[in-house]
Design an enzyme around this catalytic site. Structure first.
Site, PDB file in Angstrom:
ATOM      1  N   CYS A   6       1.002  -0.621   0.404  1.00  0.00           N
ATOM      2  CA  CYS A   6       0.111  -0.397   0.077  1.00  0.00           C
ATOM      3  C   CYS A   6       1.016   1.661   0.098  1.00  0.00           C
ATOM      4  O   CYS A   6       1.692   1.190   0.798  1.00  0.00           O
ATOM      5  CB  CYS A   6      -0.768  -0.262   1.072  1.00  0.00           C
ATOM      6  SG  CYS A   6      -1.811   1.625   1.453  1.00  0.00           S
ATOM      7  N   CYS A   9       0.265   3.146   3.233  1.00  0.00           N
ATOM      8  CA  CYS A   9       1.403   2.483   4.020  1.00  0.00           C
ATOM      9  C   CYS A   9       2.976   2.862   4.480  1.00  0.00           C
ATOM     10  O   CYS A   9       3.041   2.869   4.782  1.00  0.00           O
ATOM     11  CB  CYS A   9       0.731   1.152   4.111  1.00  0.00           C
ATOM     12  SG  CYS A   9      -0.419   0.909   5.346  1.00  0.00           S
ATOM     13  N   ASN A  92     -12.507  10.391  -0.306  1.00  0.00           N
ATOM     14  CA  ASN A  92     -13.600  10.052  -1.831  1.00  0.00           C
ATOM     15  C   ASN A  92     -13.234   8.161  -1.070  1.00  0.00           C
ATOM     16  O   ASN A  92     -12.352   7.678  -0.943  1.00  0.00           O
ATOM     17  CB  ASN A  92     -12.426  10.031  -2.807  1.00  0.00           C
ATOM     18  CG  ASN A  92     -12.461  11.049  -3.353  1.00  0.00           C
ATOM     19  OD1 ASN A  92     -13.298  11.852  -3.478  1.00  0.00           O
ATOM     20  ND2 ASN A  92     -11.133  11.408  -3.858  1.00  0.00           N
ATOM     21  N   GLY A  98     -14.493   7.924  -6.435  1.00  0.00           N
ATOM     22  CA  GLY A  98     -13.019   8.674  -7.081  1.00  0.00           C
ATOM     23  C   GLY A  98     -12.115   8.064  -5.944  1.00  0.00           C
ATOM     24  O   GLY A  98     -10.883   8.993  -6.403  1.00  0.00           O
ATOM     25  N   HIS A 105      -7.922   7.988   3.654  1.00  0.00           N
ATOM     26  CA  HIS A 105      -7.588   9.694   3.715  1.00  0.00           C
ATOM     27  C   HIS A 105      -8.247  10.423   3.539  1.00  0.00           C
ATOM     28  O   HIS A 105      -9.730  10.105   2.859  1.00  0.00           O
ATOM     29  CB  HIS A 105      -6.852  10.031   2.535  1.00  0.00           C
ATOM     30  CG  HIS A 105      -6.805   9.502   1.108  1.00  0.00           C
ATOM     31  ND1 HIS A 105      -6.871   7.926   1.036  1.00  0.00           N
ATOM     32  CD2 HIS A 105      -7.169   9.793   0.191  1.00  0.00           C
ATOM     33  CE1 HIS A 105      -7.065   8.084  -0.651  1.00  0.00           C
ATOM     34  NE2 HIS A 105      -7.581   9.441  -0.187  1.00  0.00           N
TER      35      HIS A 105
HETATM   36  P1  AMP Z   1      -7.902   9.706  -3.959  1.00  0.00           P
HETATM   37  O1  AMP Z   1      -8.177   9.718  -5.614  1.00  0.00           O
HETATM   38  O2  AMP Z   1      -9.358  10.360  -3.198  1.00  0.00           O
HETATM   39  O3  AMP Z   1      -7.588   7.840  -3.820  1.00  0.00           O
HETATM   40  O4  AMP Z   1      -6.443  10.643  -3.913  1.00  0.00           O
HETATM   41  C1  AMP Z   1      -5.233   9.970  -3.519  1.00  0.00           C
HETATM   42  C2  AMP Z   1      -4.244  11.082  -3.732  1.00  0.00           C
HETATM   43  O5  AMP Z   1      -3.073  10.421  -3.408  1.00  0.00           O
HETATM   44  C3  AMP Z   1      -4.386  12.111  -4.704  1.00  0.00           C
HETATM   45  O6  AMP Z   1      -4.612  13.520  -5.056  1.00  0.00           O
HETATM   46  C4  AMP Z   1      -3.074  12.313  -5.567  1.00  0.00           C
HETATM   47  O7  AMP Z   1      -2.440  13.640  -5.807  1.00  0.00           O
HETATM   48  C5  AMP Z   1      -2.428  11.672  -3.885  1.00  0.00           C
HETATM   49  N1  AMP Z   1      -0.930  11.367  -4.407  1.00  0.00           N
HETATM   50  C6  AMP Z   1      -1.109   9.759  -4.860  1.00  0.00           C
HETATM   51  N2  AMP Z   1       0.646   9.863  -4.385  1.00  0.00           N
HETATM   52  C7  AMP Z   1       0.815  10.358  -3.770  1.00  0.00           C
HETATM   53  C8  AMP Z   1       1.832  10.579  -3.661  1.00  0.00           C
HETATM   54  N3  AMP Z   1       3.235   9.715  -3.670  1.00  0.00           N
HETATM   55  N4  AMP Z   1       2.341  11.550  -2.777  1.00  0.00           N
HETATM   56  C9  AMP Z   1       1.922  12.084  -2.146  1.00  0.00           C
HETATM   57  N5  AMP Z   1       0.371  12.280  -2.601  1.00  0.00           N
HETATM   58  C10 AMP Z   1       0.399  11.617  -3.410  1.00  0.00           C
HETATM   59 ZN    ZN Z   2      -2.213   1.158   3.825  1.00  0.00          ZN
END
Ligand code: AMP
Ligand code: ZN
Length: 118
Positions: A6, A9, A92, A98, A105
């Site tokens: 993950c 994680c 989301n 989404g 998170h």
């Molecule tokens: P969600 O669509 O709610 O699952 O949001 C996932 C979020 O994680 C998105 O806004 C991405 O831009 C963000 N994200 C993905 N990879 C990373 C990363 N390595 N560091 C910081 N944010 C990330």
């Molecule tokens: Zn996790």
């Protein structure tokens, strides 16, 4: 406790770098890599929970603490005060909700408008 495949994680354990906003025993917060607003960070529980669709009564205290953390960190990161300022909280959930990363998170978005998305 955690899922070795993950992304969040790994970020919460420091195995993948991030721009840290906050950390305690239970939560890790870091800036979103693709910000949708001038201020955009994520709060994640360190314990792996896949989504809001997976929460049960046992998660209620953790969820309360996660929500309580949001206004504190929003102010710390520069969100302007309520009511002219404020912030948006987003969770989301699932593909149609989404969700792209399947570790629970809380998005915290704020700052002067217009925002990049939404
Ligand atoms: P969600 O669509 O709610 O699952 O949001 C996932 C979020 O994680 C998105 O806004 C991405 O831009 C963000 N994200 C993905 N990879 C990373 C990363 N390595 N560091 C910081 N944010 C990330
Ligand atoms: Zn996790």
């Amino acid at each position: 406790m955690h899922d070795s495949d993950c992304l969040f994680c790994k970020i919460a354990r420091g195995q993948i770098p991030s721009r840290k906003v906050y950390e305690d025993d239970e939560f890790f917060a870091f800036h979103d890599i693709r910000p949708a607003a001038p201020i955009h960070f994520l709060i994640v529980p360190k314990a792996h929970v896949a989504s809001m669709a997976h929460v049960t009564e046992e998660h209620a205290p953790m969820l309360g603490r996660m929500l309580t953390l949001a206004p504190r960190l929003a102010a710390q990161e520069g969100c302007n005060p309520y009511p002219e300022g404020g912030f948006r909280l987003v969770v989301n959930t699932g593909t149609e909700g989404g969700q792209e990363v399947h570790h629970l998170h809380l998005h915290v978005l704020g700052g002067p408008r217009p925002w990049a998305r939404g």
